[in-house]
Design a protein around this motif. Sequence first.
Motif: not given
Length: 481
Positions: A108-112
């Motif tokens: 839910t907190g992964f930003v590529p």
Amino acid sequence: MQKEIKSDRSSQGRGFAEIGVAQAARALSDGAFLAETYAEALLQQARERSELKAFITVDEEAVIAAARAADKARSAGASDPLLGVPLGVKDSYLTSGLRTTLGVSNLTGFVPAHDAGVVSAIKDAGAIVFGKNNLVEMSFGLTGDNGPNGQVKNPHAHNRVSGGSSSGSAAAVAAGIVPAAFGGDTIGSIRVPASLCGVVGFKPTTGRWPRDGVAPISHVLDTTGVFARSVEDCELIDQVVTKTSPSTSSEPADLKGVRFAYAPKQYLDVVDIEVGARFNEVIRRLRDGGAKVVEIDLGDEFSALANTTTWNLFFRETREAIVGFLRDNGISTSFDEIYKDLKPGLKEVWQHLVLPTGSKWLTPEAYEKALKVDRPQIQRLFADGFAKSGAEALILPTTPCTAPEIGKENEFLIAGKQVTFAALANNTIPASAAGLPGISIPMGKLSENLPIGLEIDAPSGSDRRLLTLALRVEALSISSL
């Protein structure tokens, strides 16, 4: 002076919700309205239709900022083909600066830090990433149910499934939130929701579109693709993604000289009576439009072989594909962590079929046979069918029924036969097995106002011809039947 698409704000919003990609691109280029105005209207539509759960993430500030930048670029002379057009993106695609969850709770907190190849292509063409569409966890399902983010509802009936796994993408287009949205198709995850939600869904030849930066299931079967309101929109987006020029050859508007095939033993064996009747109406409409439609038989082994081979590859390649994707893209989770947090039903499926320790894990010998014997045989059966019939394309009902009720998708009837949600992909699986291009276009609505789709499949690599044929079929107005 900017011309308005409608005279008042409420009717303007409805107007924006109804236009497609090509129409929006032309209107923006002509100065009919600003990209910022268009984006604001679609954001309002997203808020009003939030109960559908079509999106996991929408960064409204970023969308407006991108729209303003598009307006500024156009004023400075830019003329990119999709400049200022907002598009939805399935949340299995990496998007730089915008979180990507793959539909699972531990991301839910992964930003590529970088974009998937398809996302880069549409951004280069001036498009705006409107938001990330909801999906079945890890793209593993056909109904649109997501544990962390909820069930995507069918815009035509909120008590019905949307189809999956690209559930939110199809629902967002059907609900008028975006004019097009990207999805993925491994066994039917574009074509199935396109049929159930009443939109166009295009699956290119496997390998034609970039797949980098998209969470995988099977390297043999996976393909990226798109949902849109019209075949024209799919054609435009195909040109953008593949960096090809529009066709310069003129095509007749009718279907004279076109030869289609249909295979009732393989594709009409278990379909709802209403679906079969509507499909027969379409055949009559095609013949009235000048086409030749011939019946073929793809063989007694075809359906079982396609079904078994496809599911075997689907499950057998999942673990290795996901492990490699997480590693290659520097994603700070693991296959085991994802597995641990899956919803109970899906976790059980993975336990038996995806984990090497599972009771139904495919042996190396069986996997090798699926790759080197069974899949080539399916491709040969298709090739023989096209060659012997002289047909340019195969037509079939995309799904054997309209959208099942939410909560009853694991046990419902098709033509009096009890089935599970897996039956929704019975007709889409063969083209996936062979890697053929396929497109689902609406062929009207049946009882309870539920839509159904017509699938057109063509030989491998003939995507542009398929899109041309689909345009000509669409022109017969089969969506209004």
